[in-house]
Design a protein around this motif. Structure first.
Motif, PDB file in Angstrom:
ATOM      1  N   GLY A  70       0.882  -1.236  -0.068  1.00  0.00           N
ATOM      2  CA  GLY A  70       0.179   0.182  -0.102  1.00  0.00           C
ATOM      3  C   GLY A  70       0.823   1.325  -0.046  1.00  0.00           C
ATOM      4  O   GLY A  70       0.360   2.538  -0.199  1.00  0.00           O
ATOM      5  N   ASN A  71       2.212   1.291   0.107  1.00  0.00           N
ATOM      6  CA  ASN A  71       2.999   2.283   0.047  1.00  0.00           C
ATOM      7  C   ASN A  71       3.487   2.655  -1.306  1.00  0.00           C
ATOM      8  O   ASN A  71       3.992   1.544  -2.021  1.00  0.00           O
ATOM      9  CB  ASN A  71       4.261   1.776   1.152  1.00  0.00           C
ATOM     10  CG  ASN A  71       3.619   2.119   2.610  1.00  0.00           C
ATOM     11  OD1 ASN A  71       3.658   2.832   3.198  1.00  0.00           O
ATOM     12  ND2 ASN A  71       3.798   0.555   2.836  1.00  0.00           N
ATOM     13  N   ARG A 106       2.672   7.266   1.872  1.00  0.00           N
ATOM     14  CA  ARG A 106       2.648   6.361   3.053  1.00  0.00           C
ATOM     15  C   ARG A 106       1.214   5.830   2.828  1.00  0.00           C
ATOM     16  O   ARG A 106       0.212   6.440   2.365  1.00  0.00           O
ATOM     17  CB  ARG A 106       2.609   7.208   4.217  1.00  0.00           C
ATOM     18  CG  ARG A 106       2.539   6.116   5.428  1.00  0.00           C
ATOM     19  CD  ARG A 106       2.988   6.900   6.740  1.00  0.00           C
ATOM     20  NE  ARG A 106       4.336   6.667   7.041  1.00  0.00           N
ATOM     21  CZ  ARG A 106       5.003   7.496   7.801  1.00  0.00           C
ATOM     22  NH1 ARG A 106       4.737   8.408   8.241  1.00  0.00           N
ATOM     23  NH2 ARG A 106       6.499   7.032   7.728  1.00  0.00           N
ATOM     24  N   ALA A 107       0.972   4.259   3.171  1.00  0.00           N
ATOM     25  CA  ALA A 107      -0.102   3.587   3.069  1.00  0.00           C
ATOM     26  C   ALA A 107      -1.199   4.042   4.013  1.00  0.00           C
ATOM     27  O   ALA A 107      -0.830   4.731   4.970  1.00  0.00           O
ATOM     28  CB  ALA A 107       0.209   2.143   3.387  1.00  0.00           C
ATOM     29  N   HIS A 108      -2.502   4.120   3.379  1.00  0.00           N
ATOM     30  CA  HIS A 108      -3.508   4.527   4.396  1.00  0.00           C
ATOM     31  C   HIS A 108      -3.583   3.826   5.563  1.00  0.00           C
ATOM     32  O   HIS A 108      -3.482   2.603   5.692  1.00  0.00           O
ATOM     33  CB  HIS A 108      -4.781   4.419   3.523  1.00  0.00           C
ATOM     34  CG  HIS A 108      -6.117   4.888   4.686  1.00  0.00           C
ATOM     35  ND1 HIS A 108      -6.228   6.322   4.939  1.00  0.00           N
ATOM     36  CD2 HIS A 108      -7.043   4.281   5.137  1.00  0.00           C
ATOM     37  CE1 HIS A 108      -7.493   6.127   5.776  1.00  0.00           C
ATOM     38  NE2 HIS A 108      -7.976   5.181   5.852  1.00  0.00           N
ATOM     39  N   GLY A 109      -3.455   4.446   6.910  1.00  0.00           N
ATOM     40  CA  GLY A 109      -3.517   3.693   8.070  1.00  0.00           C
ATOM     41  C   GLY A 109      -2.012   3.190   8.666  1.00  0.00           C
ATOM     42  O   GLY A 109      -2.057   2.835   9.707  1.00  0.00           O
ATOM     43  N   ARG A 151      -4.338  12.906  14.797  1.00  0.00           N
ATOM     44  CA  ARG A 151      -4.005  12.796  13.255  1.00  0.00           C
ATOM     45  C   ARG A 151      -4.856  13.914  12.684  1.00  0.00           C
ATOM     46  O   ARG A 151      -4.323  14.545  11.617  1.00  0.00           O
ATOM     47  CB  ARG A 151      -4.399  11.521  12.838  1.00  0.00           C
ATOM     48  CG  ARG A 151      -3.602  10.355  13.272  1.00  0.00           C
ATOM     49  CD  ARG A 151      -4.114   8.986  12.684  1.00  0.00           C
ATOM     50  NE  ARG A 151      -3.218   7.829  12.923  1.00  0.00           N
ATOM     51  CZ  ARG A 151      -3.267   6.695  12.345  1.00  0.00           C
ATOM     52  NH1 ARG A 151      -4.429   6.233  11.287  1.00  0.00           N
ATOM     53  NH2 ARG A 151      -2.549   5.599  12.519  1.00  0.00           N
ATOM     54  N   TRP A 156      -3.088  16.955  10.248  1.00  0.00           N
ATOM     55  CA  TRP A 156      -3.420  17.062   8.966  1.00  0.00           C
ATOM     56  C   TRP A 156      -4.123  18.603   8.687  1.00  0.00           C
ATOM     57  O   TRP A 156      -3.560  19.059   7.742  1.00  0.00           O
ATOM     58  CB  TRP A 156      -4.822  16.187   8.727  1.00  0.00           C
ATOM     59  CG  TRP A 156      -5.184  16.485   7.109  1.00  0.00           C
ATOM     60  CD1 TRP A 156      -4.668  15.777   6.024  1.00  0.00           C
ATOM     61  CD2 TRP A 156      -6.270  17.289   6.690  1.00  0.00           C
ATOM     62  NE1 TRP A 156      -5.422  16.132   4.998  1.00  0.00           N
ATOM     63  CE2 TRP A 156      -6.390  16.939   5.403  1.00  0.00           C
ATOM     64  CE3 TRP A 156      -6.972  18.258   7.154  1.00  0.00           C
ATOM     65  CZ2 TRP A 156      -7.179  17.816   4.434  1.00  0.00           C
ATOM     66  CZ3 TRP A 156      -7.854  18.789   6.492  1.00  0.00           C
ATOM     67  CH2 TRP A 156      -7.866  18.870   5.016  1.00  0.00           C
ATOM     68  N   HIS A 164       3.208  16.339   7.190  1.00  0.00           N
ATOM     69  CA  HIS A 164       2.537  15.434   7.752  1.00  0.00           C
ATOM     70  C   HIS A 164       3.230  13.873   8.248  1.00  0.00           C
ATOM     71  O   HIS A 164       3.090  13.458   9.152  1.00  0.00           O
ATOM     72  CB  HIS A 164       1.191  15.020   7.000  1.00  0.00           C
ATOM     73  CG  HIS A 164       0.220  13.924   7.673  1.00  0.00           C
ATOM     74  ND1 HIS A 164       0.499  12.858   7.771  1.00  0.00           N
ATOM     75  CD2 HIS A 164      -0.854  14.295   8.437  1.00  0.00           C
ATOM     76  CE1 HIS A 164      -0.773  12.240   8.707  1.00  0.00           C
ATOM     77  NE2 HIS A 164      -1.442  13.350   8.795  1.00  0.00           N
ATOM     78  N   THR A 167       4.026  12.487  11.886  1.00  0.00           N
ATOM     79  CA  THR A 167       3.846  11.171  12.246  1.00  0.00           C
ATOM     80  C   THR A 167       5.310  10.290  12.895  1.00  0.00           C
ATOM     81  O   THR A 167       5.142   9.581  13.591  1.00  0.00           O
ATOM     82  CB  THR A 167       3.382  10.472  10.897  1.00  0.00           C
ATOM     83  OG1 THR A 167       2.204  11.263  10.444  1.00  0.00           O
ATOM     84  CG2 THR A 167       2.910   9.034  11.276  1.00  0.00           C
TER      85      THR A 167
END
Length: 337
Positions: A50-51, A104-107, A182, A186, A234, A238
Motif C-alpha cells: 500500500g506504500n 505512505r499507505a492509508h492507516g 491525526r 492534517w 504530515h 507522524t
C-alpha cells in the motif's frame, strides 16, 4: 441594538478567520507546487503493502541501501555520496514513506518496526542480495530496528549521526512537530505549517547543519524544497510521534547485533548528541567501528562527503568481503560427471 452589533462583530470575525485559513491553504498549495517544479521526481516507483515508494538505483555490484533521516529525502545521499563511492557497488536510495515523493499507505503508523519491515520488503522486491544499509539520523534508528528484527535480510549497517536512544525531553525538543492527533496534524499541515516552515527555513537549516554552513545548493540539489509540502510535513510529524513507541524497546536489543556495524558521529552535532546516542553504542554492539569526528555537525554527508564515503566503503568491505561473510554461492555443489 447591542445584540445586533455583537452578532455583526462575531460574523465579521468568523469571516476574517475563514479568509485567513483560505489564504494559508492557498499559500501552502502554491509553495508545494513551486517545490515540485524546482525538485522534480528523479527515480522509479514501486508499490509495497500500500506504500508507493520512490527510489533511485544506480551502478552494479554489491548493493548498498540508503535510509534518510527525519524530514529529509533521497537527495541527501544521491547528491552528496553517489558520485564519491567507488565502482563495484549498486547504490539504492529511497524516499521513506510519506517523505520526498513516496506515499505512505492509508492507516500506516510510521512506527520503527513498520518502517523496518517495509525496508525488508523493499530489499526482497528489488532482489537485493543482503545489502549493506546506511542510515542517517532517524534512518539510523530504522536501520538498527532492521538489524535486530530482520538480520537475515542484510549484511551490515553503517550509521551516520544515528538516533539510538530515548532521552528525557524528546517531545519538547520536537517542538511543533509533535502532534499526536491525526486530525490536528492534517489541519496544521495544510494551513500554517508550510508558510511558517518557509519563513523560518534559514535559521532551521543553520541549526541542523551547524557548526558547518548550510550548502548554497541545498534547497534544490539537496532536495530541501521537498520538505515544504503538506504531505511531507504530515509524514515528518507522524514519524516524530511514532518513534517513542518502540525505540526504548529496540535499544534493549543492540547486544544481539553481530553483523559488521559502524557509526560515524560528529562531536559538534547539535541535533543528536554524541554522548547520548553515539558513545554508549561502543559497549552495546560487538566489534563496532566507531568513528567520532571533531567539530563535525549533524550532516556528515554534506560537510565531509569524501570522509563519509570512505567510512561507508570501510564498513562495506567488512560486510561483503570478510571471511565470515556469506557468499551468494556458498552452498553451490560441483556436479558429478
Amino acid at each position: 441594538m447591542l445584540l445586533s452589533i455583537l452578532s455583526w462583530l462575531l460574523a465579521a470575525l468568523f469571516l476574517l478567520a475563514v479568509v485567513a485559513i483560505a489564504c494559508l491553504v492557498l499559500a501552502t498549495l502554491w509553495i508545494a507546487a513551486k517545490a515540485e517544479r524546482l525538485v522534480p521526481r528523479v527515480g522509479k516507483f514501486i508499490e509495497i503493502d500500500g506504500n508507493r515508494i520512490h527510489y533511485v538505483d544506480t551502478g552494479e555490484g554489491h548493493p548498498i541501501v540508503f535510509l534518510h533521516g527525519l524530514g529529509a529525502q533521497l537527495h541527501h545521499f544521491r547528491h552528496t555520496l553517489f558520485g564519491r563511492l567507488g565502482p563495484g557497488y549498486r547504490l539504492i536510495a529511497l524516499d521513506r514513506p510519506g517523505s520526498g515523493y513516496s506515499v505512505r499507505a492509508h492507516g500506516a503508523t510510521g512506527r520503527l518496526p513498520e518502517q523496518a519491515k517495509l525496508v525488508r520488503r523493499f530489499i526482497e522486491r528489488l532482489g537485493l542480495e543482503r545489502p549493506l544499509v546506511v542510515g542517517h539520523s532517524l534512518g539510523g534508528a530504522i536501520t538498527l530496528t532492521l538489524a535486530v528484527e530482520h538480520p537475515e535480510a542484510i549484511s551490515g549497517i553503517a550509521l551516520l549521526a544515528p538516533l539510538t536512544h530515548m532521552e528525557a525531553g524528546a517531545r519538547e525538543k520536537s517542538g511543533l512537530l509533535y502532534i499526536p492527533s491525526r486530525l490536528r496534524r492534517w489541519i496544521v499541515a495544510y494551513t500554517m505549517a508550510i508558510p511558517a516552515s518557509l519563513r523560518y527555513a534559514r535559521p532551521t537549516m543553520e541549526f541542523i547543519f551547524a557548526p558547518q554552513p548550510c550548502p548554497a545548493d541545498y534547497m534544490i540539489e539537496g532536495g530541501g524544497w521537498l520538505g515544504l509540502r503538506p504531505g511531507h510535513f504530515h509524514a515528518t510529524s507522524t514519524d516524530v510521534v511514532a518513534v517513542e513507541q518502540d525505540l526504548g524497546r529496540v535499544e534493549q536489543r543492540y547486544g544481539e547485533i553481530s553483523m559488521p556495524a559502524g557509526i560515524l558521529f560528529g562531536t559538534a552535532d547539535r541535533v543528536i548528541d554524541i554522548h547520548t546516542h553515539g558513545l554508549p553504542m561502543r559497549d552495546k554492539v560487538e566489534e563496532l567501528d566507531f568513528e567520532p569526528v571533531d567539530d563535525l555537525g549533524h550532516m556528515p554527508q554534506f560537510a565531509m562527503p569524501e570522509r563519509t564515503a570512505a567510512f561507508i566503503e570501510r564498513i562495506a568491505r567488512r560486510a561483503f568481503f570478510s571471511p565470515t561473510s556469506p557468499r551468494p554461492h556458498d552452498n553451490f555443489t560441483e556436479p558429478f560427471g
